[in-house]
Every structure is written in C-alpha cells, then in structure tokens.
Design an enzyme around this catalytic site. Sequence first.
Site, PDB file in Angstrom:
ATOM      1  N   GLU A 104      -4.411   7.210  -5.283  1.00 48.30           N
ATOM      2  CA  GLU A 104      -4.814   6.293  -6.377  1.00 48.30           C
ATOM      3  C   GLU A 104      -6.268   6.509  -6.718  1.00 48.30           C
ATOM      4  O   GLU A 104      -7.068   6.728  -5.801  1.00 48.30           O
ATOM      5  CB  GLU A 104      -4.628   4.836  -5.941  1.00 48.30           C
ATOM      6  CG  GLU A 104      -3.199   4.434  -5.722  1.00 48.30           C
ATOM      7  CD  GLU A 104      -3.042   2.940  -5.389  1.00 48.30           C
ATOM      8  OE1 GLU A 104      -4.003   2.184  -5.608  1.00 48.30           O
ATOM      9  OE2 GLU A 104      -1.984   2.551  -4.922  1.00 48.30           O
ATOM     10  N   ARG A 106       0.845  -1.190   0.000  1.00 49.33           N
ATOM     11  CA  ARG A 106       0.000   0.000   0.000  1.00 49.33           C
ATOM     12  C   ARG A 106       0.879   1.239   0.000  1.00 49.33           C
ATOM     13  O   ARG A 106       1.889   1.291   0.720  1.00 49.33           O
ATOM     14  CB  ARG A 106      -0.907   0.040   1.235  1.00 49.33           C
ATOM     15  CG  ARG A 106      -2.102  -0.907   1.181  1.00 49.33           C
ATOM     16  CD  ARG A 106      -3.135  -0.481   0.126  1.00 49.33           C
ATOM     17  NE  ARG A 106      -4.339  -1.287   0.148  1.00 49.33           N
ATOM     18  CZ  ARG A 106      -4.569  -2.364  -0.617  1.00 49.33           C
ATOM     19  NH1 ARG A 106      -3.656  -2.760  -1.488  1.00 49.33           N
ATOM     20  NH2 ARG A 106      -5.714  -3.004  -0.539  1.00 49.33           N
ATOM     21  N   HIS A 152      -1.193  -0.336  -9.750  1.00 47.04           N
ATOM     22  CA  HIS A 152      -1.882  -1.218  -8.780  1.00 47.04           C
ATOM     23  C   HIS A 152      -2.501  -2.443  -9.471  1.00 47.04           C
ATOM     24  O   HIS A 152      -3.717  -2.624  -9.473  1.00 47.04           O
ATOM     25  CB  HIS A 152      -2.957  -0.447  -7.994  1.00 47.04           C
ATOM     26  CG  HIS A 152      -3.322  -1.125  -6.704  1.00 47.04           C
ATOM     27  ND1 HIS A 152      -3.638  -0.434  -5.561  1.00 47.04           N
ATOM     28  CD2 HIS A 152      -3.431  -2.433  -6.383  1.00 47.04           C
ATOM     29  CE1 HIS A 152      -3.930  -1.296  -4.588  1.00 47.04           C
ATOM     30  NE2 HIS A 152      -3.815  -2.516  -5.070  1.00 47.04           N
TER      31      HIS A 152
HETATM   32  C1  DGY Z   1      -5.958  -6.222  -2.480  1.00 46.16           C
HETATM   33  O1  DGY Z   1      -6.607  -7.276  -2.592  1.00 46.16           O
HETATM   34  O2  DGY Z   1      -5.849  -5.639  -1.401  1.00 46.16           O
HETATM   35  C2  DGY Z   1      -5.320  -5.684  -3.699  1.00 46.16           C
HETATM   36  O3  DGY Z   1      -4.605  -4.535  -3.422  1.00 46.16           O
HETATM   37  C3  DGY Z   1      -6.343  -5.422  -4.785  1.00 46.16           C
HETATM   38  O4  DGY Z   1      -7.431  -4.784  -4.278  1.00 46.16           O
END
Ligand code: DGY
Length: 321
Positions: free
Chosen positions: A269, A240, A287
Amino acid sequence: MSTQPILLITRKLSKNTEIRAAETYDVRLNPEDKLYTPDELLQKCQDVDAVLPCHSELFSADMVAMLPERLKIIANHSVGLDHCDLAALKEKGIVVTNTPEVLSDATAEISMLLMLGAARRASEGDQLVRSGKWEHWSPSFMVGTQVTGKKLGIVGMGRVGQIMSKRARGFDMEVHYHNRTRLSSELEDGAIFHEDLDSLLSVSQFLSLHCPATPETTGFFNQEKIALLPDGAVFVNTSRGALVDEEALINALKSGKISAAGLDVYLSEPGGNPALASLDNVFMLPHIGSATFETRDAMGFRALDNLDAYFAGKEPNDRVA
Ligand code: DGY
C-alpha cells in the site's frame, strides 16, 4: 519564543484536529499531504518534542535508533501499530499511543459494505452500467451469493469484530468467532466461540478478518487455511494485508474455492496488487475503513487527548509503549 511543545503532524488531518492542535502546540503541518520518505521523516523528527503520525509512517528499529533524545512521544492517528517497532521505541524511552474504539463503527461499516459488495458482485455490476455495456437482463444474469441467514466467521473479536457481529445479525447471519480469549456471554451476544481457528474456518461461509498484524498473525491466511473453508466462501479483510498470503488468495479466487473477496487492505500500500485487481470477483477499496468525517475528527482528538495527557504529566489513556 513559543514555549509550547513542538508537534510534527505528518499528514493532512481533519480541519478540526489541526485547529485544536494549534491551540496547544507549536505545530508543523503538512498541508500538501506529502508522503515523507524515511529520510524526510527522520529529518523532520529531529527538532520536535512529539510526532502525530499515521500508519503510513514507518518507525522501524533502524529509524527509531536515529530519533533524537528530544522526541518524547509518538501519538499515532491509527489503531493499528504494525508500522511501529514498539520494542525499539520502548527501549528508547519514547511513549507510544494509538486511537482505539473511535474507528470501530466506521471500519465495521466498510466490512459490511465489502461483504455485501463481494457477495452481490457490486464492482462487476458498477463497471457494466458505467461502461455502457449493460445490454441485456435475464434471470441468469449476474447472480450472486445471498448473505441473509448465512454463517459468518470473525477472526479477532475485538471492538470492530463485535460491531461487525452486531451489524451482521441485522442480516440474520449466524455469527461464529475465534479470538485469543473467549468473550463474556454479554459481549458474545449469541456469537459462537471456536477455540480452534481451523474449526471456525470450516464453518465460515463468509469470513471477515478483524485481528491486528503481529509476527504471530502475519501470513496466517494461507493455502492451508483457505482449504478449510466451505467451497465458495466469501472473504473480507479490513484489517491488514499482511495477514494474507495474496498468492494463495488469488489462486482460490481463480479456482472458485473462494467465490468472492471484499478487500480494503493489501500487502503493498498504496497501490494494491495488480493480480488481484485483474479478477472480477474482487470488490476493492483503497484502505478507507476509518475514512468518515466523524471518525477522522474522533481519531485526531483521541491522539491529541493522549498528547495533552502526556504533556500535563499524566498517563495517556491509550499508551501502548
Ligand atoms: C488504523 O487506524 O489502523 C487504520 O488502518 C487507519 O490507519
């Protein structure tokens, strides 16, 4: 009139997921894949029994307070839960689930891609050939950092971290890790545990983040932590963006303290950070850690398994609140 539970699916999911969902639920789909504003999301939640959202839908405490009594379960199509105020959802009595495990291989693949791409200057090379500006070759041209045999530090040795460790060993990397708790020696599989994060950072020629964004980890990768890395370290983040102080990262990329970064996630994002985008030594993706056909089906099915269990009166396997 249908007696099936009404399920709001907030984004366009894999075809197989949507077909399976429609067999059991009265589904409200989003075929245009429109990103709902918070007001639209709230309005769409008003007359449904369940929601299957992605990490793109924010369930803040304010939003949760306005959710209807009818809404019983939020079955996330994500492993990350930082978009959900779990305490508020729990207090409201809304069950929450996520989709662990099924995206670990795909995410570790992207971590490897970013690590290799950053170290070997993939985005610069791609740009050069693509733009028609590749005019010479010499032994001093586009020299990068070799990955093979280097020390890789992993922050967060959960499922993705463990697979990353395994893949990295294919490149003869010496894997070090920091985790809240030490793994069994079977799961460690030769990786070297550092109880202290600072100790891990000091040996990490390559560093890859695999921990969730929580109040404790938010912004932890800051100027002070970056200073502990070996000079010229390569940094990778598929977890993240919130874990990183992006300004500190940009400064380190400019000074060469961090020689290159491979990033799939950003503080903001979609869109990312234009200041990061202006740097040649950053290899960036939007992402897409879990974006494979196989994993999209697996995530969708896992979310549906959780919903099916809930509506059958059972405990969903992946209940987090
Ligand atoms: C998650 O599953 O957390 C990925 O980042 C995609 O959403």
